[in-house]
Design an enzyme around this catalytic site. Structure first.
Site, PDB file in Angstrom:
ATOM      1  N   LYS A  17       0.870  -1.179   0.000  1.00  0.00           N
ATOM      2  CA  LYS A  17       0.000   0.000   0.000  1.00  0.00           C
ATOM      3  C   LYS A  17       0.900   1.219   0.000  1.00  0.00           C
ATOM      4  O   LYS A  17       1.856   1.271   0.776  1.00  0.00           O
ATOM      5  CB  LYS A  17      -0.847   0.050   1.279  1.00  0.00           C
ATOM      6  CG  LYS A  17      -2.047  -0.845   1.286  1.00  0.00           C
ATOM      7  CD  LYS A  17      -2.902  -0.505   2.523  1.00  0.00           C
ATOM      8  CE  LYS A  17      -3.641  -1.732   2.968  1.00  0.00           C
ATOM      9  NZ  LYS A  17      -4.181  -1.669   4.308  1.00  0.00           N
ATOM     10  N   ARG A  89       5.955   1.695   7.177  1.00  0.00           N
ATOM     11  CA  ARG A  89       5.328   1.053   8.325  1.00  0.00           C
ATOM     12  C   ARG A  89       6.099  -0.231   8.610  1.00  0.00           C
ATOM     13  O   ARG A  89       6.247  -1.079   7.726  1.00  0.00           O
ATOM     14  CB  ARG A  89       3.879   0.710   8.020  1.00  0.00           C
ATOM     15  CG  ARG A  89       3.267  -0.017   9.180  1.00  0.00           C
ATOM     16  CD  ARG A  89       1.991  -0.689   8.810  1.00  0.00           C
ATOM     17  NE  ARG A  89       1.464  -1.375   9.980  1.00  0.00           N
ATOM     18  CZ  ARG A  89       0.610  -2.374   9.914  1.00  0.00           C
ATOM     19  NH1 ARG A  89       0.176  -2.806   8.747  1.00  0.00           N
ATOM     20  NH2 ARG A  89       0.184  -2.946  10.996  1.00  0.00           N
ATOM     21  N   HIS A 178      -0.566  -1.755  16.343  1.00  0.00           N
ATOM     22  CA  HIS A 178      -1.459  -0.626  16.016  1.00  0.00           C
ATOM     23  C   HIS A 178      -1.021   0.658  16.734  1.00  0.00           C
ATOM     24  O   HIS A 178      -1.807   1.597  16.902  1.00  0.00           O
ATOM     25  CB  HIS A 178      -2.930  -0.906  16.395  1.00  0.00           C
ATOM     26  CG  HIS A 178      -3.590  -1.958  15.547  1.00  0.00           C
ATOM     27  ND1 HIS A 178      -4.385  -2.953  16.084  1.00  0.00           N
ATOM     28  CD2 HIS A 178      -3.566  -2.176  14.220  1.00  0.00           C
ATOM     29  CE1 HIS A 178      -4.833  -3.732  15.116  1.00  0.00           C
ATOM     30  NE2 HIS A 178      -4.346  -3.288  13.965  1.00  0.00           N
ATOM     31  N   HIS A 206      -9.218  -0.201  18.346  1.00  0.00           N
ATOM     32  CA  HIS A 206      -8.922  -0.144  16.906  1.00  0.00           C
ATOM     33  C   HIS A 206      -9.452  -1.432  16.289  1.00  0.00           C
ATOM     34  O   HIS A 206      -8.875  -2.509  16.482  1.00  0.00           O
ATOM     35  CB  HIS A 206      -7.407  -0.013  16.680  1.00  0.00           C
ATOM     36  CG  HIS A 206      -7.041  -0.026  15.229  1.00  0.00           C
ATOM     37  ND1 HIS A 206      -6.515   1.062  14.569  1.00  0.00           N
ATOM     38  CD2 HIS A 206      -7.155  -0.995  14.296  1.00  0.00           C
ATOM     39  CE1 HIS A 206      -6.325   0.761  13.298  1.00  0.00           C
ATOM     40  NE2 HIS A 206      -6.701  -0.490  13.118  1.00  0.00           N
ATOM     41  N   ASN A 209      -9.578  -5.339  10.177  1.00  0.00           N
ATOM     42  CA  ASN A 209      -9.416  -6.786   9.975  1.00  0.00           C
ATOM     43  C   ASN A 209      -8.614  -7.372  11.122  1.00  0.00           C
ATOM     44  O   ASN A 209      -8.909  -8.442  11.634  1.00  0.00           O
ATOM     45  CB  ASN A 209      -8.723  -7.066   8.640  1.00  0.00           C
ATOM     46  CG  ASN A 209      -9.683  -6.858   7.488  1.00  0.00           C
ATOM     47  OD1 ASN A 209     -10.829  -7.319   7.539  1.00  0.00           O
ATOM     48  ND2 ASN A 209      -9.239  -6.139   6.472  1.00  0.00           N
ATOM     49  N   GLY A 210      -7.545  -6.642  11.493  1.00  0.00           N
ATOM     50  CA  GLY A 210      -6.851  -6.919  12.749  1.00  0.00           C
ATOM     51  C   GLY A 210      -7.473  -5.984  13.779  1.00  0.00           C
ATOM     52  O   GLY A 210      -7.848  -4.865  13.436  1.00  0.00           O
ATOM     53  N   ARG A 283     -19.074  -6.342   7.525  1.00  0.00           N
ATOM     54  CA  ARG A 283     -20.317  -5.962   6.833  1.00  0.00           C
ATOM     55  C   ARG A 283     -21.147  -7.185   6.494  1.00  0.00           C
ATOM     56  O   ARG A 283     -22.368  -7.214   6.680  1.00  0.00           O
ATOM     57  CB  ARG A 283     -20.004  -5.205   5.537  1.00  0.00           C
ATOM     58  CG  ARG A 283     -19.899  -3.726   5.726  1.00  0.00           C
ATOM     59  CD  ARG A 283     -19.248  -3.076   4.545  1.00  0.00           C
ATOM     60  NE  ARG A 283     -17.903  -3.633   4.346  1.00  0.00           N
ATOM     61  CZ  ARG A 283     -16.946  -3.038   3.659  1.00  0.00           C
ATOM     62  NH1 ARG A 283     -17.188  -1.900   3.061  1.00  0.00           N
ATOM     63  NH2 ARG A 283     -15.757  -3.587   3.550  1.00  0.00           N
ATOM     64  N   GLU A 332     -15.163   2.698  13.055  1.00  0.00           N
ATOM     65  CA  GLU A 332     -15.586   3.959  12.452  1.00  0.00           C
ATOM     66  C   GLU A 332     -16.953   3.856  11.784  1.00  0.00           C
ATOM     67  O   GLU A 332     -17.589   4.875  11.505  1.00  0.00           O
ATOM     68  CB  GLU A 332     -14.548   4.408  11.400  1.00  0.00           C
ATOM     69  CG  GLU A 332     -13.239   4.825  12.032  1.00  0.00           C
ATOM     70  CD  GLU A 332     -12.091   4.919  11.029  1.00  0.00           C
ATOM     71  OE1 GLU A 332     -12.352   5.171   9.827  1.00  0.00           O
ATOM     72  OE2 GLU A 332     -10.933   4.722  11.439  1.00  0.00           O
TER      73      GLU A 332
HETATM   74  P1  ADP Z   1      -7.438  -3.196   7.972  1.00  0.00           P
HETATM   75  O1  ADP Z   1      -7.149  -3.799   9.317  1.00  0.00           O
HETATM   76  O2  ADP Z   1      -7.207  -4.130   6.838  1.00  0.00           O
HETATM   77  O3  ADP Z   1      -6.848  -1.800   7.780  1.00  0.00           O
HETATM   78  P2  ADP Z   1      -9.967  -1.752   8.020  1.00  0.00           P
HETATM   79  O4  ADP Z   1      -9.619  -0.821   9.135  1.00  0.00           O
HETATM   80  O5  ADP Z   1     -10.108  -1.187   6.652  1.00  0.00           O
HETATM   81  O6  ADP Z   1      -9.027  -3.022   7.988  1.00  0.00           O
HETATM   82  O7  ADP Z   1     -11.366  -2.451   8.432  1.00  0.00           O
HETATM   83  C1  ADP Z   1     -11.945  -3.451   7.664  1.00  0.00           C
HETATM   84  C2  ADP Z   1     -13.201  -3.913   8.376  1.00  0.00           C
HETATM   85  O8  ADP Z   1     -14.110  -2.810   8.484  1.00  0.00           O
HETATM   86  C3  ADP Z   1     -13.939  -5.018   7.625  1.00  0.00           C
HETATM   87  O9  ADP Z   1     -14.349  -6.027   8.527  1.00  0.00           O
HETATM   88  C4  ADP Z   1     -15.157  -4.290   7.082  1.00  0.00           C
HETATM   89  O10 ADP Z   1     -16.264  -5.136   6.940  1.00  0.00           O
HETATM   90  C5  ADP Z   1     -15.398  -3.270   8.186  1.00  0.00           C
HETATM   91  N1  ADP Z   1     -16.282  -2.200   7.686  1.00  0.00           N
HETATM   92  C6  ADP Z   1     -16.027  -1.265   6.748  1.00  0.00           C
HETATM   93  N2  ADP Z   1     -17.153  -0.528   6.511  1.00  0.00           N
HETATM   94  C7  ADP Z   1     -18.125  -1.018   7.327  1.00  0.00           C
HETATM   95  C8  ADP Z   1     -19.505  -0.693   7.555  1.00  0.00           C
HETATM   96  N3  ADP Z   1     -20.106   0.278   6.891  1.00  0.00           N
HETATM   97  N4  ADP Z   1     -20.181  -1.425   8.470  1.00  0.00           N
HETATM   98  C9  ADP Z   1     -19.581  -2.429   9.148  1.00  0.00           C
HETATM   99  N5  ADP Z   1     -18.295  -2.772   8.980  1.00  0.00           N
HETATM  100  C10 ADP Z   1     -17.571  -2.086   8.083  1.00  0.00           C
END
Ligand code: ADP
Length: 400
Positions: A17, A89, A178, A206, A209-210, A283, A332
């Site tokens: 990324k 990172r 994190h 936080h 995914n993690g 989601r 968030e």
């Molecule tokens: P990473 O750890 O890869 O940076 P993110 O912070 O992008 O992950 O978070 C990904 C998670 O956020 C996924 O489980 C996704 O389903 C969830 N997510 C994103 N938008 C929504 C939403 N509108 N409602 C519920 N969960 C969401």
């Protein structure tokens, strides 16, 4: 475009990324995501001003190839000459780094020595550093560590109850991750409370995914849920979080599973995915639960119950709570996760205003507890890239 630009790189084993950040306005100029690296299907997608386009990396499908493609893209946009430093990172800095550093050969040797602590992450981060050094030989590289913020944890929080020799000999202790996110979110949350981070007690969840949680007292990490690796703690997308360590001997005896298979299962097939048998994505879990999918409903319950237990336990580390803060993709955006979790925590005075909960999503920050209620519940979108860019700017001597 006359400003200095900072390139931020975050390398995984098969992904990269990138974010290009304007050093003055701190705004994102462009971003990229390379996936399936090291396979013939590798590609990189560039995003600028809302427009996206993808380039295949078939003839250069490793990390160096991806950074090379990024260089080509920046050249075609006339941005390359403005890039003044690169921030990386880095997942694990062990006990050596409590802050960001300019990367030199000594730092690289230390990161190599940390590989046993982060075998899934540090080799990829090192690959990204080498790729950047190859493609941009004249630019300074700065390392920003996920673990650094937690180096303030007291000994009683980071010590595992195993023979101490394991710590002395192998550095086996809790480190936490994190940290770059917590370092950004804590002062932002304090500002929302109308106070200074030096004078408040925050519990920050936080949830991406993690997922992890951190007790921040007067600006310092006092405890966190992840351990020697990012596997410990909360229920995550595919990681189990806490589980009885006997899982290894139990599955060896009963299922004939070796150590590597169990480790893989705990990291990649557990968490929301393992419980729901549907998806690792929050989601999809929420949609499934709404439609009555048993596995999705259970996954949601286990995740939020564990999270609530952890929030209560982190209040021990902070000695009270001024605010509970949600961040990360789930924190968030997910009204349901926030609502279900806080519903367990009324005995600590925590409460959610459902209207504010609904209104504070998709990048918005704000208070989601009833007006004037203490402790507060907040949503603060994280910005790890900005934090990395700011450290990079400072250490590369670009900050005014
Ligand atoms: P990473 O750890 O890869 O940076 P993110 O912070 O992008 O992950 O978070 C990904 C998670 O956020 C996924 O489980 C996704 O389903 C969830 N997510 C994103 N938008 C929504 C939403 N509108 N409602 C519920 N969960 C969401």
């Amino acid at each position: 475009m006359a400003h200095n630009l900072i390139l931020v790189l975050n390398c995984g084993s098969s992904s990269l990324k990138g974010a290009l950040i304007d050093n003055e306005s701190k705004e994102l100029v462009m971003s990229c995501l390379a996936e399936k690296l090291t396979t013939p299907d590798a590609y990189i997608t560039f995003k600028k001003d809302g427009e996206k386009h993808t380039v295949t990396l078939t003839d250069r499908h490793d990390h160096t190839g991806a950074v090379g493609a990024l260089l080509d893209e920046m050249k075609s946009l006339g941005l390359q000459e403005h890039v003044k430093a690169i921030g990386h990172r880095v997942v694990h800095g062990g006990e050596k780094y409590s802050g960001s550093v300019v990367i030199n050969e000594d730092v690289i040797s230390t990161l190599e020595a940390c590989i046993p602590l982060a075998p899934l992450h540090n080799p990829a981060n090192l690959t990204g550093i080498r790729a950047a050094q190859t493609i941009f030989p004249d630019l300074p590289n700065i390392g920003v560590f996920d673990t650094a913020f937690h180096q303030t944890m007291p000994q009683h929080a980071y010590t595992y109850a195993v023979p101490r020799e394991l710590y002395r000999q192998y550095g086996f202790r809790r480190y936490g991750f994190h940290g770059t996110s917590y370092r950004y979110v804590a002062p932002t949350a304090a500002k929302l409370l109308g106070t200074d981070v030096q004078h408040c007690r925050l519990i920050i969840a936080h949830l991406g995914n993690g997922a992890s949680i951190c007790a921040v007292k007067n600006g310092e990490s006092m405890d966190t849920s992840m351990g020697v690796t990012p596997l410990e703690g909360l229920v995550m997308g595919t990681r189990s979080g806490d589980v009885d360590p006997s899982v290894y001997s139990f599955l060896a005896a009963n299922a004939g599973m070796d150590e590597k298979t169990v480790t893989d299962m705990l990291n990649k097939k557990s968490g929301l995915l393992g419980i729901s048998e549907l998806s690792n994505d929050c989601r999809a879990i929420e949609e499934g639960a709404d439609e009555g999918h048993e596995g999705a409903k259970l996954a949601m319950e286990v995740m939020t119950y564990r999270l609530a237990k952890y929030i209560a336990s982190m209040a021990v580390a902070t000695g009270g709570i001024d605010a509970l803060v949600f961040t990360g993709g789930i924190g968030e955006n997910s009204m349901a996760v926030r609502s279900k979790t806080v519903a367990y925590l009324g005995f600590l005075g925590l409460e959610i205003d459902e209207k504010a909960n609904e209104a504070t999503r998709f990048g918005a920050e704000g208070v989601i507890s009833p007006a004037g209620k203490k402790p507060a519940v907040l949503v603060v979108p994280t910005n790890e890239e900005l934090m990395i860019a700011m450290d990079t700017s400072r250490l590369a001597g670009l900050s005014s």
